[in-house]
Motif scaffolding. Structure first.
Motif, short mmCIF file in Angstrom:
data_model
loop_
_atom_site.label_atom_id
_atom_site.label_comp_id
_atom_site.label_asym_id
_atom_site.label_seq_id
_atom_site.Cartn_x
_atom_site.Cartn_y
_atom_site.Cartn_z
N SER A 98 -3.94 18.29 4.05
CA SER A 98 -4.57 19.50 3.72
C SER A 98 -3.91 19.96 2.53
O SER A 98 -4.28 20.80 1.64
CB SER A 98 -4.67 20.69 4.84
N ARG A 99 -2.76 19.41 2.15
CA ARG A 99 -1.76 19.88 0.98
C ARG A 99 -1.81 19.19 -0.10
O ARG A 99 -1.20 18.63 -0.86
CB ARG A 99 -0.64 19.94 1.36
N GLY A 100 -3.18 17.99 0.12
CA GLY A 100 -3.62 17.13 -1.17
C GLY A 100 -2.76 15.75 -1.05
O GLY A 100 -2.88 14.76 -1.97
N LEU A 101 -2.16 15.37 0.01
CA LEU A 101 -1.53 14.14 0.26
C LEU A 101 -2.07 13.07 0.75
O LEU A 101 -2.85 13.39 1.64
CB LEU A 101 -0.03 14.35 0.95
N LYS A 102 -2.05 11.84 0.38
CA LYS A 102 -2.36 10.80 0.93
C LYS A 102 -1.80 10.40 1.94
O LYS A 102 -0.66 10.10 2.03
CB LYS A 102 -2.34 9.62 -0.27
N THR A 103 -2.52 10.38 3.32
CA THR A 103 -1.56 10.39 4.37
C THR A 103 -2.50 9.47 5.21
O THR A 103 -3.60 9.34 5.66
CB THR A 103 -1.96 11.85 5.23
N LEU A 104 -1.44 8.60 5.97
CA LEU A 104 -1.99 7.60 6.81
C LEU A 104 -1.32 7.98 8.61
O LEU A 104 0.19 7.97 8.41
CB LEU A 104 -1.48 6.12 6.46
N VAL A 105 -1.96 7.79 9.44
CA VAL A 105 -1.48 7.54 10.94
C VAL A 105 -1.48 6.10 11.22
O VAL A 105 -2.51 5.69 11.03
CB VAL A 105 -2.02 8.65 11.55
N ALA B 247 -8.88 14.90 12.66
CA ALA B 247 -8.05 14.09 11.74
C ALA B 247 -8.90 13.44 10.77
O ALA B 247 -8.95 13.50 9.32
CB ALA B 247 -7.09 13.27 12.44
N LEU B 248 -9.80 12.58 11.19
CA LEU B 248 -10.88 11.77 10.38
C LEU B 248 -11.54 12.71 9.44
O LEU B 248 -11.63 12.56 8.14
CB LEU B 248 -11.82 10.88 11.31
N ASN B 249 -12.18 13.83 10.06
CA ASN B 249 -12.83 14.80 9.08
C ASN B 249 -11.89 15.64 8.16
O ASN B 249 -12.74 15.90 7.31
CB ASN B 249 -13.65 15.90 10.20
N SER B 250 -10.91 15.73 8.29
CA SER B 250 -9.98 16.30 7.67
C SER B 250 -9.62 15.37 6.34
O SER B 250 -8.92 15.66 5.27
CB SER B 250 -8.48 16.54 7.98
N ALA C 257 5.24 17.70 3.12
CA ALA C 257 4.35 17.80 1.96
C ALA C 257 5.24 18.54 0.79
O ALA C 257 5.30 18.08 -0.27
CB ALA C 257 3.12 18.71 2.17
N THR C 258 5.92 19.60 1.12
CA THR C 258 6.85 20.26 0.31
C THR C 258 7.76 19.15 -0.39
O THR C 258 8.16 19.25 -1.57
CB THR C 258 7.83 21.53 1.04
N TYR C 259 8.26 18.19 0.57
CA TYR C 259 9.46 17.27 0.23
C TYR C 259 8.62 16.30 -1.00
O TYR C 259 9.30 16.17 -2.07
CB TYR C 259 9.86 16.43 1.28
N MET D 210 0.69 -1.39 -0.07
CA MET D 210 0.01 0.06 -0.13
C MET D 210 1.04 1.10 0.04
O MET D 210 1.70 1.34 0.95
CB MET D 210 -0.75 0.03 1.21
N LEU D 211 0.75 2.04 -1.11
CA LEU D 211 1.52 3.33 -1.06
C LEU D 211 0.72 4.75 -0.79
O LEU D 211 -0.25 4.97 -0.81
CB LEU D 211 2.11 3.49 -2.57
N TYR D 212 1.39 5.26 0.17
CA TYR D 212 1.07 6.57 0.74
C TYR D 212 2.11 7.66 0.60
O TYR D 212 3.29 7.31 0.22
CB TYR D 212 0.70 6.58 2.26
N ASP D 213 1.65 9.00 0.38
CA ASP D 213 2.70 9.85 0.06
C ASP D 213 3.18 10.10 1.44
O ASP D 213 4.57 10.09 1.48
CB ASP D 213 1.68 11.39 0.00
#
Ligand SMILES: Cc1cc2nc3c(=O)[nH]c(=O)nc-3n(C[C@H](O)[C@H](O)[C@H](O)COP(=O)(O)OP(=O)(O)OC[C@H]3O[C@@H](n4cnc5c(N)ncnc54)[C@H](O)[C@@H]3O)c2cc1C
Length: 305
Positions: A23-30, A69-72, A298-300, A1-4
């Motif tokens: 918020s910067r459009g990245l697929k994010t997993l905690v 976090a979930l709502n975001s 996100a910038t990276y 599974m690939l995430y940003d």
């Protein structure tokens, strides 16, 4: 599974990093091994952080972190990270359940309470001996409670426990309390709280419940043996950073070294919160680190494409 971006740890630092990254459009997993909120979930009352509700409990604060976090749009999975490979461009994060790939990783998995390593501590762990207030002191209603530690957190929890226990004794190895004046002044006028200074808890006796405590005076080495009847013992004797998995990351005194952008020595690997080498460990500094780490991660990631 690939995430940003994969964030390890769902405490205030990790949740903050994830909210800024998504918020910067990245697929994010905690990835959180226990419950979202981190240390603060198991604290009686959250204090000093700006914007908290009056008498806010750790649980309500942690629940709001999770909802935000979930709502975001952040994805949260309850999994324990067991190994990582962070040196290559594509980062691999392995949990007890899955293998993940990410373009950037934020290390925000905090610290664990330090154990005293005294006789009897392990045998009574979770049953008389506790490292946080997840039980809110309820098993010790009308009983005696002993709190070990002299920090702000230790004194705050000792004060809270006076509302439930018949008597609370705070054991601290120094001659004075090191806590902030707000709590020290409250302690001075609380008739249910007594201080046992320049002393250490050195042994816990008993079979199915605690029957006796040995407390040693650090100046004279004299041991006072106190008879108790099923008391509660809460240990707030400092913490150790959860960095054992991070072999390739530069550490100092066990904590992760970063620059002002929360970058570690490895490209694409950021760190935030209590796990970082820094001076002040509070929610405010954890969420601040998380904000910077999320934005810089996100910038990276965007610069890679
Ligand atoms: C008793 C006490 C009271 C406090 N009260 C306050 C207060 O009132 N106000 C305040 O501002 N600060 C307070 N603090 C400090 C505050 O709790 C911390 O500074 C803050 O929680 C740090 O957040 P963090 O996200 O860096 O780490 P943590 O809160 O430690 O979160 C780290 C998370 O990572 C998870 N984790 C660990 N290892 C793994 C793994 N391998 N895989 C997946 N997940 C993992 C943990 O389960 C945890 O949820 C208190 C601290 C204590 C001890």
């Amino acid at each position: 599974m690939l995430y940003d971006v994969i964030v390890i740890g769902g405490g205030p630092a990790g949740i903050s990093a994830s909210i800024y990254a998504v918020s910067r459009g990245l697929k994010t997993l905690v990835l959180e091994k226990d419950a979202v909120g981190g240390i603060i979930r198991n604290v009686s009352t959250v204090t000093h952080y700006s914007g908290i509700l009056e008498n806010e409990s750790g649980t309500t604060f942690a629940d709001r972190l999770k909802s935000q976090a979930l709502n975001s749009g952040v994805e949260i999975r309850i999994e324990d990270v067991t190994s990582l490979s962070l040196e290559n461009k594509s980062k691999q994060v392995i949990t007890n359940q899955n293998v993940y790939e990410a373009k950037a990783v934020v290390l925000a998995n905090g610290t664990s309470p330090r154990h005293l390593n005294i006789p009897g501590e392990e045998a009574f762990q979770g049953n008389c001996v506790h490292y946080n207030l997840s039980n809110e002191g309820k098993p010790y209603e009308g009983k005696d409670v002993y709190v070990v530690g002299g920090s702000d957190g230790a004194l705050k929890e000792a004060l809270f426990l006076t509302k439930i226990a018949s008597k609370v004794t705070l054991i601290h190895f120094e001659d004075q309390l090191g806590a902030i004046s707000e709590f020290v002044e409250k302690a001075k006028v609380n008739p249910k709280l007594s201080l046992c200074l320049h002393s250490r808890l050195t042994q816990i006796h008993g079979t199915d419940h605690v029957t006796r405590l040995d407390i040693t005076d650090v100046h004279t080495n004299e041991v006072q043996s106190i008879t108790v009847d099923g008391c509660g013992i809460y240990l707030f004797a400092g913490s150790t950073p959860n960095t054992s998995l991070y072999e390739a990351v530069t550490l100092e005194d066990g904590f992760i070294v970063t620059n002002d952008s929360m970058e570690t020595n490895l490209p694409g690997v950021f760190a935030a919160g209590d796990i970082r080498k820094k001076v002040v460990r509070q929610i405010a500094t954890a969420v601040s680190d998380g904000a910077v780490a999320g934005i810089r991660a996100a910038t990276y990631v965007k610069a890679l494409s």
